[in-house]
Design a protein around this motif. Sequence first.
Motif, PDB file in Angstrom:
ATOM      1  N   ALA A   1       0.816  -1.224   0.000  1.00 45.05           N
ATOM      2  CA  ALA A   1       0.000   0.000   0.000  1.00 45.05           C
ATOM      3  C   ALA A   1       0.848   1.271   0.000  1.00 45.05           C
ATOM      4  O   ALA A   1       0.346   2.348  -0.319  1.00 45.05           O
ATOM      5  CB  ALA A   1      -0.939   0.003   1.202  1.00 45.05           C
ATOM      6  N   HIS A   2       2.130   1.169   0.374  1.00 46.59           N
ATOM      7  CA  HIS A   2       2.988   2.363   0.359  1.00 46.59           C
ATOM      8  C   HIS A   2       3.263   2.785  -1.082  1.00 46.59           C
ATOM      9  O   HIS A   2       3.197   3.954  -1.415  1.00 46.59           O
ATOM     10  CB  HIS A   2       4.345   2.074   1.016  1.00 46.59           C
ATOM     11  CG  HIS A   2       4.258   1.736   2.463  1.00 46.59           C
ATOM     12  ND1 HIS A   2       4.122   2.694   3.437  1.00 46.59           N
ATOM     13  CD2 HIS A   2       4.308   0.552   3.107  1.00 46.59           C
ATOM     14  CE1 HIS A   2       4.087   2.100   4.628  1.00 46.59           C
ATOM     15  NE2 HIS A   2       4.194   0.802   4.453  1.00 46.59           N
ATOM     16  N   ALA A   3       3.630   1.821  -1.883  1.00 52.22           N
ATOM     17  CA  ALA A   3       4.050   2.101  -3.259  1.00 52.22           C
ATOM     18  C   ALA A   3       3.067   1.407  -4.190  1.00 52.22           C
ATOM     19  O   ALA A   3       3.164   0.216  -4.421  1.00 52.22           O
ATOM     20  CB  ALA A   3       5.463   1.569  -3.492  1.00 52.22           C
TER      21      ALA A   3
ATOM     22  N   PRO B   1       2.160   4.818  10.122  1.00 52.73           N
ATOM     23  CA  PRO B   1       0.763   4.625   9.679  1.00 52.73           C
ATOM     24  C   PRO B   1       0.143   3.285  10.059  1.00 52.73           C
ATOM     25  O   PRO B   1      -1.050   3.097   9.892  1.00 52.73           O
ATOM     26  CB  PRO B   1       0.871   4.723   8.154  1.00 52.73           C
ATOM     27  CG  PRO B   1       2.245   4.219   7.835  1.00 52.73           C
ATOM     28  CD  PRO B   1       3.119   4.613   9.009  1.00 52.73           C
ATOM     29  N   HIS B   2       0.933   2.327  10.598  1.00 54.80           N
ATOM     30  CA  HIS B   2       0.445   0.943  10.743  1.00 54.80           C
ATOM     31  C   HIS B   2      -0.379   0.724  12.012  1.00 54.80           C
ATOM     32  O   HIS B   2      -0.175  -0.247  12.748  1.00 54.80           O
ATOM     33  CB  HIS B   2       1.641  -0.022  10.741  1.00 54.80           C
ATOM     34  CG  HIS B   2       2.553   0.144   9.570  1.00 54.80           C
ATOM     35  ND1 HIS B   2       3.618   1.010   9.572  1.00 54.80           N
ATOM     36  CD2 HIS B   2       2.541  -0.439   8.352  1.00 54.80           C
ATOM     37  CE1 HIS B   2       4.238   0.958   8.389  1.00 54.80           C
ATOM     38  NE2 HIS B   2       3.607   0.088   7.628  1.00 54.80           N
ATOM     39  N   ALA B   3      -1.307   1.642  12.270  1.00 56.90           N
ATOM     40  CA  ALA B   3      -2.029   1.658  13.551  1.00 56.90           C
ATOM     41  C   ALA B   3      -2.879   0.410  13.777  1.00 56.90           C
ATOM     42  O   ALA B   3      -3.119   0.016  14.916  1.00 56.90           O
ATOM     43  CB  ALA B   3      -2.899   2.912  13.629  1.00 56.90           C
TER      44      ALA B   3
ATOM     45  N   SER C   1      11.084  -7.204   8.225  1.00 52.69           N
ATOM     46  CA  SER C   1      11.692  -6.611   7.027  1.00 52.69           C
ATOM     47  C   SER C   1      11.422  -5.114   6.924  1.00 52.69           C
ATOM     48  O   SER C   1      12.287  -4.353   6.546  1.00 52.69           O
ATOM     49  CB  SER C   1      11.239  -7.347   5.770  1.00 52.69           C
ATOM     50  OG  SER C   1       9.840  -7.456   5.709  1.00 52.69           O
ATOM     51  N   HIS C   2      10.218  -4.656   7.228  1.00 51.59           N
ATOM     52  CA  HIS C   2      10.024  -3.192   7.328  1.00 51.59           C
ATOM     53  C   HIS C   2       9.294  -2.872   8.615  1.00 51.59           C
ATOM     54  O   HIS C   2       8.730  -3.740   9.262  1.00 51.59           O
ATOM     55  CB  HIS C   2       9.407  -2.600   6.049  1.00 51.59           C
ATOM     56  CG  HIS C   2       7.916  -2.384   6.065  1.00 51.59           C
ATOM     57  ND1 HIS C   2       7.031  -3.422   6.119  1.00 51.59           N
ATOM     58  CD2 HIS C   2       7.186  -1.252   6.018  1.00 51.59           C
ATOM     59  CE1 HIS C   2       5.801  -2.928   6.101  1.00 51.59           C
ATOM     60  NE2 HIS C   2       5.854  -1.614   6.040  1.00 51.59           N
ATOM     61  N   ASP C   3       9.374  -1.610   9.028  1.00 47.95           N
ATOM     62  CA  ASP C   3       9.040  -1.227  10.393  1.00 47.95           C
ATOM     63  C   ASP C   3       7.533  -1.041  10.558  1.00 47.95           C
ATOM     64  O   ASP C   3       7.046   0.063  10.719  1.00 47.95           O
ATOM     65  CB  ASP C   3       9.793   0.060  10.747  1.00 47.95           C
ATOM     66  CG  ASP C   3      10.033   0.189  12.233  1.00 47.95           C
ATOM     67  OD1 ASP C   3       9.467  -0.618  13.001  1.00 47.95           O
ATOM     68  OD2 ASP C   3      10.772   1.096  12.634  1.00 47.95           O
ATOM     69  N   ALA C   4       6.782  -2.149  10.527  1.00 49.20           N
ATOM     70  CA  ALA C   4       5.324  -2.084  10.477  1.00 49.20           C
ATOM     71  C   ALA C   4       4.663  -2.520  11.778  1.00 49.20           C
ATOM     72  O   ALA C   4       3.443  -2.514  11.874  1.00 49.20           O
ATOM     73  CB  ALA C   4       4.808  -2.945   9.333  1.00 49.20           C
ATOM     74  N   PHE C   5       5.445  -2.912  12.780  1.00 48.55           N
ATOM     75  CA  PHE C   5       4.851  -3.499  13.985  1.00 48.55           C
ATOM     76  C   PHE C   5       5.075  -2.650  15.233  1.00 48.55           C
ATOM     77  O   PHE C   5       5.048  -3.153  16.357  1.00 48.55           O
ATOM     78  CB  PHE C   5       5.381  -4.925  14.193  1.00 48.55           C
ATOM     79  CG  PHE C   5       4.883  -5.883  13.130  1.00 48.55           C
ATOM     80  CD1 PHE C   5       3.619  -6.444  13.221  1.00 48.55           C
ATOM     81  CD2 PHE C   5       5.681  -6.200  12.040  1.00 48.55           C
ATOM     82  CE1 PHE C   5       3.152  -7.306  12.247  1.00 48.55           C
ATOM     83  CE2 PHE C   5       5.218  -7.062  11.042  1.00 48.55           C
ATOM     84  CZ  PHE C   5       3.953  -7.613  11.153  1.00 48.55           C
TER      85      PHE C   5
ATOM     86  N   GLY D   1      12.701   1.039   6.892  1.00 52.60           N
ATOM     87  CA  GLY D   1      11.999   1.955   7.794  1.00 52.60           C
ATOM     88  C   GLY D   1      10.486   1.780   7.744  1.00 52.60           C
ATOM     89  O   GLY D   1       9.968   0.736   7.381  1.00 52.60           O
ATOM     90  N   ILE D   2       9.799   2.855   8.122  1.00 55.60           N
ATOM     91  CA  ILE D   2       8.341   2.913   8.185  1.00 55.60           C
ATOM     92  C   ILE D   2       7.702   2.622   6.825  1.00 55.60           C
ATOM     93  O   ILE D   2       6.672   1.980   6.734  1.00 55.60           O
ATOM     94  CB  ILE D   2       7.935   4.348   8.619  1.00 55.60           C
ATOM     95  CG1 ILE D   2       8.256   4.559  10.078  1.00 55.60           C
ATOM     96  CG2 ILE D   2       6.482   4.646   8.321  1.00 55.60           C
ATOM     97  CD1 ILE D   2       7.309   3.940  11.019  1.00 55.60           C
ATOM     98  N   SER D   3       8.318   3.140   5.769  1.00 52.76           N
ATOM     99  CA  SER D   3       7.810   2.897   4.423  1.00 52.76           C
ATOM    100  C   SER D   3       8.705   1.872   3.740  1.00 52.76           C
ATOM    101  O   SER D   3       9.857   1.696   4.118  1.00 52.76           O
ATOM    102  CB  SER D   3       7.803   4.195   3.619  1.00 52.76           C
ATOM    103  OG  SER D   3       7.452   3.923   2.284  1.00 52.76           O
TER     104      SER D   3
ATOM    105  N   SER E   1       1.733  -7.708   7.472  1.00 53.80           N
ATOM    106  CA  SER E   1       1.653  -6.399   8.107  1.00 53.80           C
ATOM    107  C   SER E   1       0.697  -5.467   7.387  1.00 53.80           C
ATOM    108  O   SER E   1      -0.227  -4.936   7.989  1.00 53.80           O
ATOM    109  CB  SER E   1       3.030  -5.759   8.175  1.00 53.80           C
ATOM    110  OG  SER E   1       3.565  -5.605   6.874  1.00 53.80           O
ATOM    111  N   ASP E   2       0.891  -5.277   6.090  1.00 52.36           N
ATOM    112  CA  ASP E   2       0.162  -4.241   5.358  1.00 52.36           C
ATOM    113  C   ASP E   2      -0.832  -4.828   4.363  1.00 52.36           C
ATOM    114  O   ASP E   2      -1.470  -4.076   3.632  1.00 52.36           O
ATOM    115  CB  ASP E   2       1.144  -3.344   4.573  1.00 52.36           C
ATOM    116  CG  ASP E   2       2.127  -2.605   5.457  1.00 52.36           C
ATOM    117  OD1 ASP E   2       2.257  -2.976   6.634  1.00 52.36           O
ATOM    118  OD2 ASP E   2       2.774  -1.666   4.969  1.00 52.36           O
ATOM    119  N   ALA E   3      -0.922  -6.142   4.315  1.00 52.31           N
ATOM    120  CA  ALA E   3      -1.829  -6.774   3.357  1.00 52.31           C
ATOM    121  C   ALA E   3      -2.185  -8.158   3.876  1.00 52.31           C
ATOM    122  O   ALA E   3      -1.371  -8.816   4.521  1.00 52.31           O
ATOM    123  CB  ALA E   3      -1.167  -6.894   1.987  1.00 52.31           C
TER     124      ALA E   3
HETATM  125 ZN   LIG Z   1       4.075  -0.664   5.847  1.00 51.26          ZN
END
Ligand SMILES: [Zn+2]
Length: 294
Positions: A57-59, A122-124, A188-192, A208-210, A263-265
């Motif tokens: 969702a970031h890119a 953003p990963h609330a 792998s990315h800072d989603a947690f 990082g975050i993204s 994390s994001d999906a």
């Molecule tokens: Zn993310």
Amino acid sequence: MDRRFLLQAWTLALISKARAAEPLPVVATFSILADMTRVIGGDDITVRTLVPVDGDAHAWEPKPADLRAVRAAAVLVQNGLGLEGWMARMPKAADFKGLLVTAARDVEPRLMTEDGKQVTDPHAWQDPRNGVLYVRAIADGLRGALPEAAARMTSRADAYISEIEVTDRFITEALAAIPAAKRIILTSHDAFGYYGARYGITLRAVQGISTEGEPSAKDIATLVAQIKREKIHAVFVENMTDPRLSAAVARESGAVLGPNVYSDALSPSGGPADTYLKMLRHNTQRFAEAMALN
Ligand SMILES: [Zn+2]
């Protein structure tokens, strides 16, 4: 509720009345929000996801069919908190005239320092208590857009909130046996970050975050040293990130490459994390197994 929201809700109410029993067309920006929205809206709505399962969702960039779907939608549900950078232009590009719902509307944002700059995480949704806030915000939007289904939306949202609260207790119990010194996870990315803050876990991340930033060789070297020092057992790769960088970090540090976490999906239907609640449980079980070996 501001005047613009009321006006939109009123317009949508007229549109939906004219449509009678047709389900309300709703678009959600990514799969986790789409799942929540489906649970709340039930048969009263149809939901289309823009960023697909296993997608980032970031890119992401809309295709013409996505813009057409957004144009036809009565409600568009986004996360907010800067997750979907592409949302700054997309509703206008799609000529969207419906109601925009920001799921993270009532979330207390988590701020982080990245490369000397303060950024919003953003990963609330990874904290189930925020999941409850998301459900309330989405239910408000759906009720505004389809007042005749308001009672059904409310009862589905209330039942869902109870399930999220049960899941939150499940996570606390599943992690209870892990001693404080072992409560470190590397992803792998800072989603947690919200997850870690909720359950007392320290997070390390390759990116990082993204997913859009690339760590430098120096960043990687620092991380490898940290993994060795903190005796972190596993590197977790999220389903929507490129696994190569994490694999290299695992190789250099001697850590094990863990199973996929989400994390994001969500995962595709039938996979281990095809709903928001299953995602929270799956990640927790994988993290608990790895932390026990730290
Ligand atoms: Zn993310």
